[in-house]
Enzyme design. Structure first.
Site, mmCIF file in Angstrom:
data_model
loop_
_atom_site.group_PDB
_atom_site.id
_atom_site.type_symbol
_atom_site.label_atom_id
_atom_site.label_comp_id
_atom_site.label_asym_id
_atom_site.label_seq_id
_atom_site.Cartn_x
_atom_site.Cartn_y
_atom_site.Cartn_z
ATOM 1 N N LYS A 28 -9.201 1.262 5.736
ATOM 2 C CA LYS A 28 -8.958 2.186 6.538
ATOM 3 C C LYS A 28 -10.424 2.482 7.384
ATOM 4 O O LYS A 28 -11.103 3.263 6.693
ATOM 5 C CB LYS A 28 -8.460 3.481 6.134
ATOM 6 C CG LYS A 28 -7.749 4.425 7.233
ATOM 7 C CD LYS A 28 -8.487 5.055 8.280
ATOM 8 C CE LYS A 28 -9.222 6.149 7.940
ATOM 9 N NZ LYS A 28 -10.341 6.461 9.270
ATOM 10 N N GLY B 240 -18.485 8.183 2.564
ATOM 11 C CA GLY B 240 -18.446 9.201 3.535
ATOM 12 C C GLY B 240 -18.905 10.551 2.841
ATOM 13 O O GLY B 240 -19.872 10.331 2.205
ATOM 14 N N SER B 241 -18.194 11.600 3.459
ATOM 15 C CA SER B 241 -18.892 12.795 2.998
ATOM 16 C C SER B 241 -18.348 13.522 1.529
ATOM 17 O O SER B 241 -17.192 12.844 1.452
ATOM 18 C CB SER B 241 -18.576 13.991 4.269
ATOM 19 O OG SER B 241 -17.052 14.300 4.222
ATOM 20 N N VAL C 193 -14.822 14.887 2.138
ATOM 21 C CA VAL C 193 -13.731 14.218 2.066
ATOM 22 C C VAL C 193 -13.684 13.423 0.871
ATOM 23 O O VAL C 193 -12.487 13.241 0.130
ATOM 24 C CB VAL C 193 -13.877 13.082 3.284
ATOM 25 C CG1 VAL C 193 -12.639 12.102 3.020
ATOM 26 C CG2 VAL C 193 -13.840 13.900 4.530
ATOM 27 N N GLY C 194 -14.644 13.316 0.068
ATOM 28 C CA GLY C 194 -14.725 12.709 -1.258
ATOM 29 C C GLY C 194 -13.883 13.261 -2.064
ATOM 30 O O GLY C 194 -13.255 12.947 -3.057
ATOM 31 N N GLU D 33 -19.232 6.960 -2.657
ATOM 32 C CA GLU D 33 -20.621 7.013 -2.295
ATOM 33 C C GLU D 33 -20.600 8.111 -1.083
ATOM 34 O O GLU D 33 -20.250 7.706 -0.284
ATOM 35 C CB GLU D 33 -21.077 5.529 -1.716
ATOM 36 C CG GLU D 33 -22.605 5.291 -1.737
ATOM 37 C CD GLU D 33 -23.354 5.887 -0.571
ATOM 38 O OE1 GLU D 33 -23.336 7.117 -0.276
ATOM 39 O OE2 GLU D 33 -23.782 5.040 -0.064
ATOM 40 N N CYS E 212 -27.150 6.984 4.498
ATOM 41 C CA CYS E 212 -26.893 7.730 3.177
ATOM 42 C C CYS E 212 -28.207 7.837 2.205
ATOM 43 O O CYS E 212 -28.365 8.781 1.610
ATOM 44 C CB CYS E 212 -25.815 7.325 2.304
ATOM 45 S SG CYS E 212 -25.829 5.391 2.348
ATOM 46 N N GLU F 81 -27.268 17.699 3.617
ATOM 47 C CA GLU F 81 -27.694 16.113 4.310
ATOM 48 C C GLU F 81 -27.345 16.372 5.800
ATOM 49 O O GLU F 81 -26.111 16.743 6.234
ATOM 50 C CB GLU F 81 -26.638 14.990 4.000
ATOM 51 C CG GLU F 81 -26.913 13.951 4.459
ATOM 52 C CD GLU F 81 -25.899 12.792 3.837
ATOM 53 O OE1 GLU F 81 -24.671 12.960 3.800
ATOM 54 O OE2 GLU F 81 -26.098 11.614 3.601
HETATM 55 P P1 NAI Z 1 -16.086 11.786 6.844
HETATM 56 O O1 NAI Z 1 -16.458 11.865 5.253
HETATM 57 O O2 NAI Z 1 -15.155 12.628 7.518
HETATM 58 O O3 NAI Z 1 -15.652 10.210 7.132
HETATM 59 C C1 NAI Z 1 -15.669 8.944 6.620
HETATM 60 C C2 NAI Z 1 -14.469 8.471 6.494
HETATM 61 O O4 NAI Z 1 -13.385 9.378 5.844
HETATM 62 C C3 NAI Z 1 -13.864 8.102 7.666
HETATM 63 O O5 NAI Z 1 -13.201 6.834 7.455
HETATM 64 C C4 NAI Z 1 -12.673 8.864 8.071
HETATM 65 O O6 NAI Z 1 -11.559 8.710 8.660
HETATM 66 C C5 NAI Z 1 -12.267 9.234 6.511
HETATM 67 N N1 NAI Z 1 -11.556 10.611 6.204
HETATM 68 C C6 NAI Z 1 -11.937 11.848 7.109
HETATM 69 N N2 NAI Z 1 -10.966 12.800 6.482
HETATM 70 C C7 NAI Z 1 -10.054 12.200 5.600
HETATM 71 C C8 NAI Z 1 -9.009 12.775 4.721
HETATM 72 N N3 NAI Z 1 -8.727 13.982 4.690
HETATM 73 N N4 NAI Z 1 -8.681 11.768 3.777
HETATM 74 C C9 NAI Z 1 -8.909 10.434 3.712
HETATM 75 N N5 NAI Z 1 -9.948 9.941 4.385
HETATM 76 C C10 NAI Z 1 -10.545 10.896 5.428
HETATM 77 O O7 NAI Z 1 -17.411 11.670 7.709
HETATM 78 P P2 NAI Z 1 -17.918 12.324 9.029
HETATM 79 O O8 NAI Z 1 -17.029 13.572 9.546
HETATM 80 O O9 NAI Z 1 -17.873 11.178 9.856
HETATM 81 O O10 NAI Z 1 -19.323 12.571 8.642
HETATM 82 C C11 NAI Z 1 -19.641 14.004 8.448
HETATM 83 C C12 NAI Z 1 -20.904 13.918 7.323
HETATM 84 O O11 NAI Z 1 -20.663 13.202 6.348
HETATM 85 C C13 NAI Z 1 -22.242 13.318 7.890
HETATM 86 O O12 NAI Z 1 -22.902 14.174 8.613
HETATM 87 C C14 NAI Z 1 -22.972 12.890 6.634
HETATM 88 O O13 NAI Z 1 -23.481 13.767 6.027
HETATM 89 C C15 NAI Z 1 -21.488 12.428 5.470
HETATM 90 N N6 NAI Z 1 -21.449 10.861 5.695
HETATM 91 C C16 NAI Z 1 -21.833 10.107 4.718
HETATM 92 C C17 NAI Z 1 -21.807 9.003 4.857
HETATM 93 C C18 NAI Z 1 -22.425 7.999 3.800
HETATM 94 O O14 NAI Z 1 -23.093 6.789 4.093
HETATM 95 N N7 NAI Z 1 -22.430 8.378 2.509
HETATM 96 C C19 NAI Z 1 -21.342 8.106 6.057
HETATM 97 C C20 NAI Z 1 -20.516 9.019 6.743
HETATM 98 C C21 NAI Z 1 -20.819 10.321 6.680
#
Ligand code: NAI
Ligand code: MG
Length: 493
Positions: free
Chosen positions: A192, A245-246, A249-250, A267, A301, A397
């Site tokens: 996804k 991701g964040s 959500v993790g 991660e 990250c 972050e």
């Molecule tokens: P996010 O954590 O919301 O999105 C990452 C993934 O999770 C996307 O594919 C999204 O569709 C999915 N997702 C969102 N809500 C979900 C749920 N309830 N259940 C399952 N999957 C879900 O990250 P976002 O909003 O794009 O960015 C917010 C912050 O997250 C950033 O400012 C950063 O601090 C962090 N982040 C960290 C990353 C890393 O490389 N570790 C990558 C992206 C974001």
């Protein structure tokens, strides 16, 4: 191999934006779609099919059928490796096309996607292609039990069906860190991708099929996180979920997957300290230190946005960072002259500007930057603050080009500051003194330490963090074994 030195970007060729399930390209069952926006122009790049729970069901079923059929999971490892090597070749050949999609959707510099991300994704496939026929357990003679001799061994079998939820910041390479080892191990995969960057992953599915990955072994369901993402994480038909991701959500994903005791790898980013000791070679180090803050607009990250520097050289480091910030050419990410592209979307831009405001209001000293550039596209100035480690800008972050320079007096204080964070992904040490370097490395509560440099993780070595940075490791042998189940056999004779 494609010549990646060409400065002329490839045109943006939009792939079919339907779901990839069981070797077919299909619309979402609901007919829903969402708009992917170019963050440099704020124009629509594509309408992408928005998968939902029913589509996730179909993809997980396809992945399960393929897994159980053995067409991939029991294919000789060398054959799987040959196919994964072809994937690597195809990624390299299609680097300009994939890079153009990434840049159009999420604003990373084309020069960096074409020369960095896509080759790194190819390198992951090439690395794990070599592992596919070397997945082995342990064997040993065990002590006798009475008259019975015993021999023990372990098997590493493919885990089964893997769900992968990927981020927008490095969509192809982070997907590759999950897909390549999962496929090498014989698993089937459902991805996804992030809403902000689905297209390159859809195209990747076509390239995997072209390379010979069988139908159903690799599936992509784009869609919204709380719908398609949550449905995948909660699905009883998967054996593991791997997420980047964040932290928020993790947590959600972990509790959804935990209901059914599914394995989880997370991660979740970081807030890495860059420890700069008085004996650092500053001429050589400053480009790395700047890159750690500003590369990809700080949407990394592994970004090192806590610049923790000895007080005797703090002014020099600040001046160096300011020079990099002021010399940055922030603009069209397709333009080879640009050195900084855009923030991924308006929400992230507003979040970054909110943090900058917070830095000011909490009393940090804004040295340079701090504002949005223009009113079309999500461009923001590279920004440098001087402050302390307890500020919100030093603890959260930001995922933007915002450095906070913090000073220390003693090595112990530097280590204490480095570890005063909820995150634990990575850290940097800049020093020419071997004793300093070696004494500090074991004291840092992180998964990776870079000494005198910064870069993307190498596929041959593990990558991952602790605490709010996540659980488990990707890449290297650990990243492969995370897609296997270990079985112990006690054999009496
Ligand atoms: P996010 O954590 O919301 O999105 C990452 C993934 O999770 C996307 O594919 C999204 O569709 C999915 N997702 C969102 N809500 C979900 C749920 N309830 N259940 C399952 N999957 C879900 O990250 P976002 O909003 O794009 O960015 C917010 C912050 O997250 C950033 O400012 C950063 O601090 C962090 N982040 C960290 C990353 C890393 O490389 N570790 C990558 C992206 C974001
Ligand atoms: Mg976008």
């Amino acid at each position: 191999m494609t010549d990646l030195s060409t400065p002329v970007p490839a045109p943006v060729t939009i792939p079919d934006s339907g779901l990839r399930i069981g070797g077919r390209t299909v619309p979402a069952q609901s007919g829903a779609h969402f708009s992917s926006i170019n963050p440099a122009t704020e124009e629509v790049v594509a309408e992408v099919a928005a998968g939902g729970a029913a589509d996730i069901d179909a993809a997980v079923d396809a992945a399960r059928d393929t897994f159980e059929s053995g067409v991939w999971s029991r294919m000789p490892g060398a054959e799987r490796g040959r196919i994964l090597t072809r994937v690597a070749d195809l990624l390299e050949q299609h680097a300009p096309e994939l890079s153009a999609l990434e840049t159009a959707e999420m604003g990373k510099l084309y020069a960096d996607t074409v020369a960095g991300d896509i080759p790194a994704a190819a390198a992951s496939f090439r690395h794990y292609a070599g592992w596919a026929d070397k997945i082995a357990g342990e064997a040993m003679i065990l002590p006798d039990v009475g008259p019975q001799h015993r021999f023990g061994f372990t098997l590493r079998q493919p885990l089964g069906v893997v769900g992968a939820i990927t981020p927008w910041n490095n969509p192809t390479v982070v997907a590759a860190w999950k897909i390549a080892p999962a496929l090498a191990a014989g698993c089937s995969v459902v991805v996804k991708p992030a809403e902000d960057a689905s297209l390159a992953t859809l195209r990747l599915a076509d390239l995997l099929a072209e390379a010979g990955v069988p139908d159903g072994a690799f599936n992509v369901v784009p869609g919204l996180g709380p719908e398609a993402g949550a449905a995948l994480a909660a699905h009883t038909g998967i054996d593991k979920i791997t997420f980047t991701g964040s932290p928020a959500v993790g947590k959600t994903i972990t509790s959804l997957a935990g209901e059914k005791f599914r394995k989880v790898t997370l991660e979740l980013g970081g807030k890495a300290p860059q420890l700069i000791f008085p004996d650092a070679d500053l001429d050589a180090s400053l480009p790395w230190i700047a890159m750690g803050n500003f590369y990809h607009q700080g949407q990394v990250c592994a970004a090192g946005t806590r610049v923790i520097v000895h007080e005797s050289i703090a002014d020099q480091v600040v001046e160096g960072l300011v020079e990099f910030a002021r010399n940055a050419v922030v603009g069209d990410p397709f333009d080879p002259a640009s050195t900084q592209g855009t923030i991924v979307n308006r929400k992230q831009l507003d979040r970054i500007l909110g943090y900058i405001e917070k830095g000011r209001s909490e009393g940090a000293q804004l040295v340079t930057g701090g504002s949005r550039i223009g009113d079309r596209g999500f461009f923001v100035e590279p920004t440098v603050f001087r402050g302390t480690n307890d500020l919100t800008i030093a603890q959260d972050e930001i995922f933007g080009p915002v450095a906070t320079v913090i000073t220390f007096k003693t090595t112990d204080e530097a280590v204490r500051l480095a570890n005063t964070t909820k995150y634990g992904l990575n850290a940097f040490i800049f020093s020419q003194n071997l004793s300093t370097v070696h004494s500090v490395i074991p004291q840092l509560r992180v998964g990776t330490v870079w000494v005198n440099g910064w870069g993307v993780p190498d596929p041959a070595l593990p990558w991952g963090g602790r605490d709010a940075s996540g659980i488990g490791r990707e890449l290297g042998r650990s990243g492969l074994e995370a897609f296997t189940e270990e079985k112990t056999v006690h054999l009496g004779y």
